[in-house]
Design an enzyme around this catalytic site. Sequence first.
Site, short mmCIF file in Angstrom:
data_model
loop_
_atom_site.label_atom_id
_atom_site.label_comp_id
_atom_site.label_asym_id
_atom_site.label_seq_id
_atom_site.Cartn_x
_atom_site.Cartn_y
_atom_site.Cartn_z
N SER A 25 0.72 -1.33 -0.05
CA SER A 25 -0.04 -0.12 0.00
C SER A 25 0.89 1.26 -0.10
O SER A 25 1.94 1.07 0.32
CB SER A 25 -0.82 0.02 1.22
N TYR B 131 -2.61 -0.99 10.57
CA TYR B 131 -2.50 -1.32 9.05
C TYR B 131 -1.09 -0.95 8.40
O TYR B 131 -0.55 -1.64 7.59
CB TYR B 131 -3.70 -0.63 8.35
N LYS C 191 1.88 -3.23 6.69
CA LYS C 191 2.28 -2.76 5.34
C LYS C 191 3.75 -2.38 5.18
O LYS C 191 4.35 -2.87 4.34
CB LYS C 191 1.23 -1.88 4.53
N THR D 12 -12.39 0.17 -3.67
CA THR D 12 -12.71 -1.14 -2.99
C THR D 12 -13.33 -0.94 -2.01
O THR D 12 -13.81 0.14 -1.28
CB THR D 12 -11.21 -1.76 -2.76
#
Length: 285
Positions: free
Chosen positions: A145, A158, A162, A193
Amino acid sequence: MPASRHLSNSTPYFSAISPEADQIGRALAEEALQAGHRVVGTLRNAQACEEFDAVAPGRSFGRVLDVTDFAAVAPLTAAVEQEIGAVDVLVNNAGYGHEGIMEESPLSDALHQFDVNVFGAVAVIKAFLPYFRQRRAGHILNITSMGGFITMPGISYYCGSKFALQGISETLTKELKPFNIAVTAIQPGSFRTDWAGRSMVRSPRSISDYDESFGPVRETREKRSGHQPGDPKKAAQAILQLINAPEPPASLLLGSDAVKFVREKLQQMKTDIDTWEAVSRSTDG
């Protein structure tokens, strides 16, 4: 690049993509099949596998896998290699987003975030590496990401996951180059998404001190879900183009926002390095 690293219609395009994980994964599977390649997709249940098998009979192969069931990964990999054929390209895109102020988010959420986004990918890579190394060919794509290089408030778990996958990918690029195995970390920006929608796990708010700074961030993130600038189909097309490149990069940004934010961070890093260079150098013995 030797021809063996290019996609081949006679062998599976890749394994361990999760067509149901997000729209980019689904689009990538669809674009690969439309291009004539064979795709092995990992899915969560038998019904989803049957549906994926029917997308392109004889070229789409669904297999049940939970990437956090680490003991199941190697046997499934061996079965794919033996029953379907040698895999050219491995794509790790299984993952999800966790949103929450760190102080408010339980440690268990961090552990699960890393199990899915990092350790699941590591388990799959380790299972395929002996086959790739033996063939002296292959391409590993890890979907990280822009959050694997930049950070934003409320997604520390998160971003941490990543950043970890990004570091692993870049290290593997150096370790596997002698074996003609390419590794690329794909760093998408904001795409349309379910990442910020139904797929995101959100820790409940509990500390009022963060209301003013984080409340608007969460609200904006929820409102933007489904309206992001990135087109998953175009991301899939870009990834297919990357795979056939003579010299695939170690990292590839996808999306104009990713390019903008990463450049801004690089500039800030340069400023900080220049400002503190004397202090940095002063620690040499």
